[in-house]
Design an enzyme around this catalytic site. Sequence first.
Site, short mmCIF file in Angstrom:
data_model
loop_
_atom_site.label_atom_id
_atom_site.label_comp_id
_atom_site.label_asym_id
_atom_site.label_seq_id
_atom_site.Cartn_x
_atom_site.Cartn_y
_atom_site.Cartn_z
N GLU A 202 -9.75 -1.90 4.79
CA GLU A 202 -10.43 -1.59 6.05
C GLU A 202 -11.72 -2.42 6.18
OE1 GLU A 202 -8.80 -0.03 8.08
OE2 GLU A 202 -8.08 1.94 7.46
N ASP B 55 0.82 -1.21 0.00
CA ASP B 55 0.00 0.00 0.00
C ASP B 55 0.86 1.26 0.00
OD1 ASP B 55 0.92 -0.44 2.59
OD2 ASP B 55 -1.06 -0.87 3.42
N HIS C 187 -7.65 -4.80 9.66
CA HIS C 187 -7.26 -4.51 8.27
C HIS C 187 -5.97 -5.24 7.91
CE1 HIS C 187 -4.86 -0.63 9.48
NE2 HIS C 187 -3.99 -1.49 9.04
C1 GLP Z 1 -0.39 0.07 8.59
C2 GLP Z 1 -0.13 -0.67 7.28
C3 GLP Z 1 -0.59 -2.10 7.38
C4 GLP Z 1 0.00 -2.74 8.63
C5 GLP Z 1 -0.50 -2.00 9.84
C6 GLP Z 1 -0.09 -2.63 11.16
O1 GLP Z 1 -1.69 0.46 8.73
N1 GLP Z 1 -0.77 -0.08 6.18
O2 GLP Z 1 -0.18 -2.82 6.23
O3 GLP Z 1 -0.37 -4.09 8.68
O4 GLP Z 1 0.01 -0.69 9.74
O5 GLP Z 1 1.18 -2.23 11.50
P1 GLP Z 1 1.90 -2.64 12.84
O6 GLP Z 1 2.40 -4.01 12.59
O7 GLP Z 1 2.93 -1.64 13.02
O8 GLP Z 1 0.88 -2.60 13.92
#
Ligand code: GLP
Length: 226
Positions: free
Chosen positions: A134, A66, A129
């Site tokens: 979402e 993304d 998500h």
């Molecule tokens: C962001 C990214 C996601 C990721 C999420 C969780 O929102 N777009 O792809 O999975 O963060 O990140 P973390 O592992 O830091 O909680």
Amino acid sequence: MKALFRKVGSYEKLSQLAALEIKKKIQGGNPIKLGLPTGDTPIGMYKELVKDSNIDWWNVTTFNLDEYIGIDINHSESYKNFMNRNLFNHIDIDKFNVWFPDQTDDYDAMIQAVGGLDLTILGIGANGHIAFNEPGSPFNSTTRVVDLDKQTIEDNARFFNSIEEVPTQAVTMGLETIMKSHEILLIAKGKKKLDIIQKAMFGEITEEVPASILQEHDNLTILYCE
Ligand code: GLP
């Protein structure tokens, strides 16, 4: 579902194991296509990959999951910058093999053209998500522009000076795109992620919990540490 759930003792271990999965794929010698995440959790995995100077990146093509819309690509928190800082600036990968979704490309066609994703690494958001799919994202969604959830904007505010700076839109690989990956490795750290992992893996398969579609994948591993 053919899922393996592994709880490991430390973040370091999680990062090493995740990096090992990527290395095993690369060492197979065939051209490899990876789906790559951002967020806090994969940073350790990228450090492990950077540390290993024996990895031959020449045959590797990467597709990031993304990218934000509405911040300059040179902003320190654009996902392109995140990836350059944490991985691409430190490894010998052909920059022509590094891809990010944007609003103009047919990302799914590009991924298909190279034979599909071999391995996709995912994180999971507190609301379930994956990438930026979402709650409410259709299971048959492909790469597209999405509005970010209020909770995601709040969660990601930690990376910005203020919540007002957090983009409200992004381009994300779709759930169908992700599900087509031959293998999926989901990495998560922190007790606060346990509830949503349980809900996603053992609860109802519903578009309200986007990660629940992973129950239908036949080569899924979840690596978790507290
Ligand atoms: C962001 C990214 C996601 C990721 C999420 C969780 O929102 N777009 O792809 O999975 O963060 O990140 P973390 O592992 O830091 O909680």
